[in-house]
Design a protein around this motif. Structure first.
Motif, PDB file in Angstrom:
ATOM      1  N   UNK A   1       1.094  -1.167  -0.069  1.00  0.00           N
ATOM      2  CA  UNK A   1      -0.055  -0.024   0.064  1.00  0.00           C
ATOM      3  C   UNK A   1       0.717   1.182  -0.059  1.00  0.00           C
ATOM      4  N   UNK A   2       2.028   1.302   0.693  1.00  0.00           N
ATOM      5  CA  UNK A   2       2.698   2.539   0.739  1.00  0.00           C
ATOM      6  C   UNK A   2       3.401   2.606  -0.505  1.00  0.00           C
ATOM      7  N   UNK A   3       3.790   1.682  -1.153  1.00  0.00           N
ATOM      8  CA  UNK A   3       4.487   1.671  -2.558  1.00  0.00           C
ATOM      9  C   UNK A   3       3.599   2.079  -3.589  1.00  0.00           C
ATOM     10  N   UNK A   4       2.388   1.917  -3.375  1.00  0.00           N
ATOM     11  CA  UNK A   4       1.195   2.496  -4.298  1.00  0.00           C
ATOM     12  C   UNK A   4       0.970   3.782  -4.345  1.00  0.00           C
ATOM     13  N   UNK A   5       1.091   4.333  -2.768  1.00  0.00           N
ATOM     14  CA  UNK A   5       1.036   5.786  -2.574  1.00  0.00           C
ATOM     15  C   UNK A   5       2.357   6.678  -3.136  1.00  0.00           C
ATOM     16  N   UNK A   6       3.277   5.837  -2.634  1.00  0.00           N
ATOM     17  CA  UNK A   6       4.499   6.556  -3.559  1.00  0.00           C
ATOM     18  C   UNK A   6       4.642   6.715  -4.826  1.00  0.00           C
ATOM     19  N   UNK A   7       4.101   5.765  -5.594  1.00  0.00           N
ATOM     20  CA  UNK A   7       4.318   5.821  -6.858  1.00  0.00           C
ATOM     21  C   UNK A   7       3.080   6.962  -7.394  1.00  0.00           C
ATOM     22  N   UNK A   8       1.878   6.824  -6.656  1.00  0.00           N
ATOM     23  CA  UNK A   8       1.092   8.182  -6.962  1.00  0.00           C
ATOM     24  C   UNK A   8       1.604   9.766  -6.641  1.00  0.00           C
ATOM     25  N   UNK A   9       2.410   9.706  -5.646  1.00  0.00           N
ATOM     26  CA  UNK A   9       3.178  10.965  -5.296  1.00  0.00           C
ATOM     27  C   UNK A   9       4.167  11.338  -6.222  1.00  0.00           C
ATOM     28  N   UNK A  10       4.841  10.339  -6.788  1.00  0.00           N
ATOM     29  CA  UNK A  10       5.912  10.697  -7.681  1.00  0.00           C
ATOM     30  C   UNK A  10       5.391  11.017  -9.030  1.00  0.00           C
ATOM     31  N   UNK A  11       4.308  10.356  -9.327  1.00  0.00           N
ATOM     32  CA  UNK A  11       3.505  10.524 -11.053  1.00  0.00           C
ATOM     33  C   UNK A  11       3.072  12.150 -10.450  1.00  0.00           C
ATOM     34  N   UNK A  12       2.240  12.459  -9.500  1.00  0.00           N
ATOM     35  CA  UNK A  12       1.535  13.736  -9.539  1.00  0.00           C
ATOM     36  C   UNK A  12       2.854  14.875  -9.314  1.00  0.00           C
ATOM     37  N   UNK A  13       3.973  14.746  -9.010  1.00  0.00           N
ATOM     38  CA  UNK A  13       5.118  15.486  -8.997  1.00  0.00           C
ATOM     39  C   UNK A  13       5.084  16.398 -10.410  1.00  0.00           C
ATOM     40  N   UNK A  14       5.470  17.514 -10.437  1.00  0.00           N
ATOM     41  CA  UNK A  14       5.614  18.251 -11.499  1.00  0.00           C
ATOM     42  C   UNK A  14       6.886  17.674 -12.439  1.00  0.00           C
ATOM     43  N   UNK A  15       7.577  17.175 -11.965  1.00  0.00           N
ATOM     44  CA  UNK A  15       8.863  16.485 -12.609  1.00  0.00           C
ATOM     45  C   UNK A  15       8.637  15.152 -12.767  1.00  0.00           C
ATOM     46  N   UNK A  16       7.543  14.637 -12.819  1.00  0.00           N
ATOM     47  CA  UNK A  16       7.398  13.004 -12.995  1.00  0.00           C
ATOM     48  C   UNK A  16       8.058  12.385 -13.937  1.00  0.00           C
TER      49      UNK A  16
END
Length: 206
Positions: free
Chosen positions: A104-119
């Protein structure tokens, strides 16, 4: 990449730092990640952190690489233990991805990275961290029992692996992004694997 000093730490200490880092990257978007939070939870000093990593981008790269290594190790051991059964390895990998600690944490991590402006930069990082995937494909291909498979070359085998891994990633998103019930995710994955193994066409008798 982590420094030699980090690599010389005990496995338990490395695991503590990794877990603290994953938790922090899963908690907030990349630009809000706090090294202070990581070192507090990992119980290390700020000075020690900078003898292990250059910055938080370096930590993120290590998370990607360590996750890849864990799954590759899992596949290698699983395939050897099951006598070369590719489909059992894929099914076990599916359950490992969905049920392992910190999924679950890895899923949220990927979501946070993808949502970043420099994804885009981080997606390139993720790709680079997996650049030895071809060697893994070759290792698997040499050891898979191909006696009942239509796959006749390494290139075809790579296509099969890609389809299986995409099915696992879709299941991961269904579970942790869309919040679908585990029974629904398992049924959907099982149907995909059945089609991959047996084909979608009905073969009429001549």
């Amino acid at each position: 990449m982590p420094t030699e000093r980090f690599l010389r730490l005990s496995d338990e200490k490395k695991k503590m730092i990794l877990r603290a880092s994953v938790d922090e990257f899963a908690r907030v978007p990349f630009d809000k990640v706090s090294i202070n939070q990581i070192i507090k939870k990992a119980e290390i000093s700020r000075g020690s952190f900078y003898t292990y990593f250059e910055d938080k981008t370096d930590v993120l790269r290590y998370i990607f690489q360590d996750t890849k290594r864990q799954y590759q190790d899992f596949c290698r051991k699983n395939l050897v233990d099951n006598g070369g059964d590719f489909w059992k390895m894929v099914d076990d990998m599916f359950h490992q991805v969905l049920h392992r600690e910190y999924s679950g944490q890895l899923a949220r991590l990927f979501q946070n990275v993808i949502s970043y402006t420099e994804a885009e930069k981080f997606m390139m990082m993720l790709r680079d961290s997996c650049e030895d995937g071809q060697n893994m494909d070759e290792w698997l291909y040499e050891r898979v029992d191909k006696s009942n498979m239509r796959v006749k070359s390494l290139e075809e085998f790579r296509v099969l692996i890609e389809m299986c891994m995409m099915s696992i990633l879709i299941a991961f998103a269904q579970r942790y992004k869309n919040g679908e019930a585990i029974e629904t995710v398992e049924w959907s994955f099982s149907r995909k694997m059945d089609i991959l193994k047996n084909g979608a066409l009905v073969h009429k008798e001549s």
